[in-house]
Design a protein around this motif. Structure first.
Motif, PDB file in Angstrom:
ATOM      1  N   GLN A 114       0.833  -1.204   0.000  1.00 41.67           N
ATOM      2  CA  GLN A 114       0.000   0.000   0.000  1.00 41.67           C
ATOM      3  C   GLN A 114       0.868   1.255   0.000  1.00 41.67           C
ATOM      4  O   GLN A 114       0.462   2.296  -0.486  1.00 41.67           O
ATOM      5  CB  GLN A 114      -0.891   0.036   1.243  1.00 41.67           C
ATOM      6  CG  GLN A 114      -2.097  -0.865   1.137  1.00 41.67           C
ATOM      7  CD  GLN A 114      -3.022  -0.621   2.312  1.00 41.67           C
ATOM      8  OE1 GLN A 114      -2.609  -0.713   3.465  1.00 41.67           O
ATOM      9  NE2 GLN A 114      -4.264  -0.297   2.026  1.00 41.67           N
TER      10      GLN A 114
ATOM     11  N   GLU B  54       3.709  -1.309 -11.834  1.00 45.24           N
ATOM     12  CA  GLU B  54       2.428  -0.995 -11.186  1.00 45.24           C
ATOM     13  C   GLU B  54       1.438  -2.153 -11.384  1.00 45.24           C
ATOM     14  O   GLU B  54       0.664  -2.496 -10.493  1.00 45.24           O
ATOM     15  CB  GLU B  54       1.897   0.296 -11.818  1.00 45.24           C
ATOM     16  CG  GLU B  54       0.991   1.107 -10.937  1.00 45.24           C
ATOM     17  CD  GLU B  54       1.472   1.204  -9.500  1.00 45.24           C
ATOM     18  OE1 GLU B  54       0.699   0.812  -8.618  1.00 45.24           O
ATOM     19  OE2 GLU B  54       2.620   1.655  -9.257  1.00 45.24           O
TER      20      GLU B  54
ATOM     21  N   ARG C 241       2.134  -5.033  -9.021  1.00 46.32           N
ATOM     22  CA  ARG C 241       1.655  -4.677  -7.687  1.00 46.32           C
ATOM     23  C   ARG C 241       0.144  -4.919  -7.591  1.00 46.32           C
ATOM     24  O   ARG C 241      -0.346  -5.519  -6.645  1.00 46.32           O
ATOM     25  CB  ARG C 241       2.005  -3.204  -7.461  1.00 46.32           C
ATOM     26  CG  ARG C 241       1.613  -2.639  -6.141  1.00 46.32           C
ATOM     27  CD  ARG C 241       2.243  -1.259  -6.073  1.00 46.32           C
ATOM     28  NE  ARG C 241       1.866  -0.529  -4.897  1.00 46.32           N
ATOM     29  CZ  ARG C 241       1.287   0.663  -4.937  1.00 46.32           C
ATOM     30  NH1 ARG C 241       0.980   1.218  -6.092  1.00 46.32           N
ATOM     31  NH2 ARG C 241       1.012   1.288  -3.820  1.00 46.32           N
ATOM     32  N   GLU C 242      -0.573  -4.468  -8.610  1.00 46.68           N
ATOM     33  CA  GLU C 242      -2.030  -4.640  -8.655  1.00 46.68           C
ATOM     34  C   GLU C 242      -2.397  -6.127  -8.657  1.00 46.68           C
ATOM     35  O   GLU C 242      -3.305  -6.561  -7.949  1.00 46.68           O
ATOM     36  CB  GLU C 242      -2.573  -3.938  -9.914  1.00 46.68           C
ATOM     37  CG  GLU C 242      -4.012  -3.509  -9.817  1.00 46.68           C
ATOM     38  CD  GLU C 242      -4.310  -2.701  -8.565  1.00 46.68           C
ATOM     39  OE1 GLU C 242      -3.605  -1.688  -8.337  1.00 46.68           O
ATOM     40  OE2 GLU C 242      -5.238  -3.088  -7.808  1.00 46.68           O
TER      41      GLU C 242
ATOM     42  N   PHE D  43      -2.313  -7.837  -5.209  1.00 43.83           N
ATOM     43  CA  PHE D  43      -3.517  -7.641  -4.390  1.00 43.83           C
ATOM     44  C   PHE D  43      -4.618  -8.626  -4.791  1.00 43.83           C
ATOM     45  O   PHE D  43      -5.271  -9.227  -3.939  1.00 43.83           O
ATOM     46  CB  PHE D  43      -4.053  -6.199  -4.545  1.00 43.83           C
ATOM     47  CG  PHE D  43      -3.296  -5.164  -3.752  1.00 43.83           C
ATOM     48  CD1 PHE D  43      -3.579  -4.950  -2.402  1.00 43.83           C
ATOM     49  CD2 PHE D  43      -2.301  -4.395  -4.338  1.00 43.83           C
ATOM     50  CE1 PHE D  43      -2.879  -3.991  -1.661  1.00 43.83           C
ATOM     51  CE2 PHE D  43      -1.598  -3.438  -3.613  1.00 43.83           C
ATOM     52  CZ  PHE D  43      -1.885  -3.239  -2.276  1.00 43.83           C
TER      53      PHE D  43
ATOM     54  N   LYS E 213      -5.931 -11.728  -2.429  1.00 47.45           N
ATOM     55  CA  LYS E 213      -7.353 -11.838  -2.063  1.00 47.45           C
ATOM     56  C   LYS E 213      -7.844 -13.281  -2.292  1.00 47.45           C
ATOM     57  O   LYS E 213      -8.579 -13.832  -1.475  1.00 47.45           O
ATOM     58  CB  LYS E 213      -8.167 -10.832  -2.890  1.00 47.45           C
ATOM     59  CG  LYS E 213      -9.669 -11.036  -2.902  1.00 47.45           C
ATOM     60  CD  LYS E 213     -10.325 -10.462  -1.667  1.00 47.45           C
ATOM     61  CE  LYS E 213     -11.831 -10.317  -1.765  1.00 47.45           C
ATOM     62  NZ  LYS E 213     -12.560 -11.424  -2.363  1.00 47.45           N
TER      63      LYS E 213
ATOM     64  N   PHE F  33      -8.423  -4.795   1.196  1.00 46.40           N
ATOM     65  CA  PHE F  33      -9.090  -5.220  -0.048  1.00 46.40           C
ATOM     66  C   PHE F  33     -10.210  -4.248  -0.427  1.00 46.40           C
ATOM     67  O   PHE F  33     -10.411  -3.972  -1.603  1.00 46.40           O
ATOM     68  CB  PHE F  33      -9.637  -6.648   0.084  1.00 46.40           C
ATOM     69  CG  PHE F  33      -8.563  -7.691   0.250  1.00 46.40           C
ATOM     70  CD1 PHE F  33      -7.410  -7.669  -0.541  1.00 46.40           C
ATOM     71  CD2 PHE F  33      -8.692  -8.712   1.195  1.00 46.40           C
ATOM     72  CE1 PHE F  33      -6.414  -8.629  -0.397  1.00 46.40           C
ATOM     73  CE2 PHE F  33      -7.699  -9.677   1.352  1.00 46.40           C
ATOM     74  CZ  PHE F  33      -6.562  -9.639   0.557  1.00 46.40           C
TER      75      PHE F  33
ATOM     76  N   GLN G  85     -10.318  -1.041   0.242  1.00 46.76           N
ATOM     77  CA  GLN G  85      -9.688   0.175  -0.300  1.00 46.76           C
ATOM     78  C   GLN G  85      -9.288  -0.008  -1.761  1.00 46.76           C
ATOM     79  O   GLN G  85      -9.185   0.950  -2.520  1.00 46.76           O
ATOM     80  CB  GLN G  85      -8.430   0.538   0.513  1.00 46.76           C
ATOM     81  CG  GLN G  85      -8.757   1.229   1.839  1.00 46.76           C
ATOM     82  CD  GLN G  85      -7.532   1.299   2.754  1.00 46.76           C
ATOM     83  OE1 GLN G  85      -6.396   1.323   2.281  1.00 46.76           O
ATOM     84  NE2 GLN G  85      -7.766   1.328   4.051  1.00 46.76           N
ATOM     85  N   ARG G  86      -9.038  -1.256  -2.135  1.00 46.73           N
ATOM     86  CA  ARG G  86      -8.637  -1.569  -3.516  1.00 46.73           C
ATOM     87  C   ARG G  86      -9.833  -1.968  -4.390  1.00 46.73           C
ATOM     88  O   ARG G  86      -9.652  -2.465  -5.508  1.00 46.73           O
ATOM     89  CB  ARG G  86      -7.650  -2.748  -3.512  1.00 46.73           C
ATOM     90  CG  ARG G  86      -6.352  -2.427  -2.876  1.00 46.73           C
ATOM     91  CD  ARG G  86      -5.304  -2.023  -3.896  1.00 46.73           C
ATOM     92  NE  ARG G  86      -4.461  -0.999  -3.354  1.00 46.73           N
ATOM     93  CZ  ARG G  86      -3.593  -0.266  -4.054  1.00 46.73           C
ATOM     94  NH1 ARG G  86      -3.458  -0.455  -5.345  1.00 46.73           N
ATOM     95  NH2 ARG G  86      -2.883   0.650  -3.482  1.00 46.73           N
ATOM     96  N   ASN G  87     -11.038  -1.829  -3.823  1.00 47.75           N
ATOM     97  CA  ASN G  87     -12.265  -2.246  -4.523  1.00 47.75           C
ATOM     98  C   ASN G  87     -12.265  -3.721  -4.907  1.00 47.75           C
ATOM     99  O   ASN G  87     -12.752  -4.105  -5.967  1.00 47.75           O
ATOM    100  CB  ASN G  87     -12.498  -1.389  -5.783  1.00 47.75           C
ATOM    101  CG  ASN G  87     -12.865   0.028  -5.420  1.00 47.75           C
ATOM    102  OD1 ASN G  87     -13.668   0.240  -4.496  1.00 47.75           O
ATOM    103  ND2 ASN G  87     -12.265   0.981  -6.090  1.00 47.75           N
ATOM    104  N   LEU G  88     -11.731  -4.551  -4.027  1.00 46.75           N
ATOM    105  CA  LEU G  88     -11.700  -5.992  -4.300  1.00 46.75           C
ATOM    106  C   LEU G  88     -12.719  -6.751  -3.450  1.00 46.75           C
ATOM    107  O   LEU G  88     -12.800  -7.969  -3.509  1.00 46.75           O
ATOM    108  CB  LEU G  88     -10.290  -6.546  -4.032  1.00 46.75           C
ATOM    109  CG  LEU G  88      -9.195  -6.110  -5.008  1.00 46.75           C
ATOM    110  CD1 LEU G  88      -7.819  -6.519  -4.509  1.00 46.75           C
ATOM    111  CD2 LEU G  88      -9.446  -6.666  -6.406  1.00 46.75           C
TER     112      LEU G  88
END
Ligand SMILES: Nc1nc2c(ncn2[C@@H]2O[C@H](COP(=O)(O)OP(=O)(O)O)[C@@H](OP(=O)(O)OP(=O)(O)O)[C@H]2O)c(=O)[nH]1
Ligand SMILES: [Mn+2]
Length: 175
Positions: free
Chosen positions: A128, A137, A140-141, A144, A148, A169, A171-174
């Motif tokens: 984060q 990037e 990194r994505e 996450f 999950k 999760f 915060q990352r919209n997961l």
């Protein structure tokens, strides 16, 4: 009070990881990660000493010259089998290792799963804030999203750790 066994496991991890650094821009000493994982467990109310020792030792087999046999000789079968459970088989292809973490999450013991949750929590907290050295990037994505999937197969292990992971999760919209 911390037991001598516990301190010996911290001392062993510090020795074995002494030349390793994390991939964050500051190059944090690797041992900080295993201390964070153990601290995450203590904060979540875990008092099982073998689990806390295995948390400190969780990357020594995967990332140093240490074998499960060495851990068994020094710290006993209980700690060694926990470390074994949380160790990826580095002889396998990376994609296969990643797939196996998702599959194995569903069938390992609750005590090993506590360490896996605390490990993911530290790695994700770090992600984060930082993009590890050499990571895009996109990578990194993807971490996450993959984490999950692993965590979804570890659910029902520890409410507090799962809640903290879910905050990340969401915060990352997961979620
Ligand atoms: N987030 C983060 N990770 C770092 C950093 N430095 C080293 N790592 C390690 O990188 C691993 C995640 O990267 P990957 O791409 O999945 O694996 P790789 O190291 O084999 O390439 C984690 O290993 P692991 O502990 O075995 O966990 P996992 O792969 O089982 O999640 C993590 O501990 C850092 O600065 N930030
Ligand atoms: Mn780790």
């Amino acid at each position: 009070m911390a037991s001598l066994d516990f301190m010996k496991s911290l001392q062993f991890a510090a020795q074995k990881h002494s030349k390793q650094r994390r991939k964050d821009p500051e190059g944090t000493p690797y041992v900080n990660h295993v201390i964070n994982v153990c601290t995450n467990l203590v904060e979540a109310g875990i008092e099982d000493e073998a689990v806390l020792m295995a948390a400190l030792l969780h990357d020594v087999v995967e990332d140093t010259d240490t074998t499960v046999g060495d851990v068994e000789q020094l710290f006993g079968t209980d700690v060694a089998s926990l470390v074994h459970e949380v160790t990826d088989d580095k002889s396998l292809e990376k994609a296969e290792r990643k797939r196996l973490q998702i599959v194995n999450a569903a069938r390992s013991t609750r005590r090993a799963n506590l360490i896996k949750l605390a490990d993911k929590l530290d790695n994700l907290r770090d992600l984060q804030i930082n993009t590890p050295h050499g990571w895009t990037e996109e990578r990194r994505e993807e971490y996450f999203v993959w984490a999950k999937q692993v965590v979804d197969n570890l659910r029902g292990t520890n409410e507090q750790l799962e809640r903290e992971l879910d905050e990340i999760f969401s915060q990352r919209n997961l979620l």
